[in-house]
Design a protein around this motif. Structure first.
Motif, PDB file in Angstrom:
ATOM      1  N   TRP A 216       0.863  -1.185   0.000  1.00 60.55           N
ATOM      2  CA  TRP A 216       0.000   0.000   0.000  1.00 60.55           C
ATOM      3  C   TRP A 216       0.902   1.237   0.000  1.00 60.55           C
ATOM      4  O   TRP A 216       1.900   1.288   0.734  1.00 60.55           O
TER       5      TRP A 216
ATOM      6  N   ARG B  76       0.619   5.782  -0.557  1.00 56.45           N
ATOM      7  CA  ARG B  76      -0.324   6.896  -0.524  1.00 56.45           C
ATOM      8  C   ARG B  76       0.343   8.149  -1.070  1.00 56.45           C
ATOM      9  O   ARG B  76       1.567   8.269  -1.075  1.00 56.45           O
TER      10      ARG B  76
ATOM     11  N   GLN C 235       4.473  10.400  -3.737  1.00 56.05           N
ATOM     12  CA  GLN C 235       3.921   9.137  -3.265  1.00 56.05           C
ATOM     13  C   GLN C 235       4.857   8.535  -2.218  1.00 56.05           C
ATOM     14  O   GLN C 235       6.081   8.604  -2.354  1.00 56.05           O
TER      15      GLN C 235
ATOM     16  N   ASP D 205      -2.900  11.599   7.506  1.00 54.01           N
ATOM     17  CA  ASP D 205      -3.117  10.372   6.733  1.00 54.01           C
ATOM     18  C   ASP D 205      -3.955  10.623   5.483  1.00 54.01           C
ATOM     19  O   ASP D 205      -4.163   9.710   4.675  1.00 54.01           O
TER      20      ASP D 205
ATOM     21  N   TYR E  99      -4.882   6.513  -1.653  1.00 58.45           N
ATOM     22  CA  TYR E  99      -4.199   5.271  -1.286  1.00 58.45           C
ATOM     23  C   TYR E  99      -4.241   4.295  -2.464  1.00 58.45           C
ATOM     24  O   TYR E  99      -5.304   4.065  -3.046  1.00 58.45           O
TER      25      TYR E  99
ATOM     26  N   GLY F 101      -6.455   3.734  -7.139  1.00 57.96           N
ATOM     27  CA  GLY F 101      -6.410   4.546  -5.936  1.00 57.96           C
ATOM     28  C   GLY F 101      -7.787   4.800  -5.346  1.00 57.96           C
ATOM     29  O   GLY F 101      -8.800   4.766  -6.051  1.00 57.96           O
TER      30      GLY F 101
END
Length: 119
Positions: A36, A38, A45, A90, A94, A112
């Motif tokens: 994973w 993000r 990224q 956060d 993702y 994503g």
């Protein structure tokens, strides 16, 4: 390459939780390690988490250790990212990604899913 589709993103308040899913269209899902990543607005990224083909090995970015858990269900061709104690930092798109044991890089990527954490 394998086709990947993320789901489970959304908007949540700080302190909340979300569970992302990544469905893979392949008959040999267990041949792939999963990751994973993000990307926050205006940022590059970044790596979030990785899981080995059988789930025995996982590792995380320092920023999510203790809050996020990566897992997989090879019978369902799906990888997951459980995100708890979410913080505004956060927020981002993702992506899940897959790579074979023979490749050092992730060669397959999903489209994503957006995660927005309001403070």
């Amino acid at each position: 390459q394998v086709q990947l589709k993320e789901s489970g993103g959304g908007s949540v308040q700080a302190g909340g939780s979300l569970r992302l899913s990544c469905a893979a269209s392949t008959r040999v899902f267990s041949a792939y390690a999963m990751g994973w990543f993000r990307q926050a607005p205006g940022e590059e990224q970044e790596f979030v988490a990785h899981i080995s083909w059988n789930g025995d090995s996982t590792y995380y970015a320092d920023s999510v250790k203790g809050r996020f858990t990566i897992s997989r269900d090879n019978a369902k061709n799906t990888a997951y990212l459980q995100m708890n104690s979410l913080q505004h930092e956060d927020t981002g798109v993702y992506y899940c990604a897959a790579k074979t044991w023979a490749s050092p890089d992730f060669g397959s990527w999903g489209q994503g899913t957006q995660v927005t954490v309001s403070s």
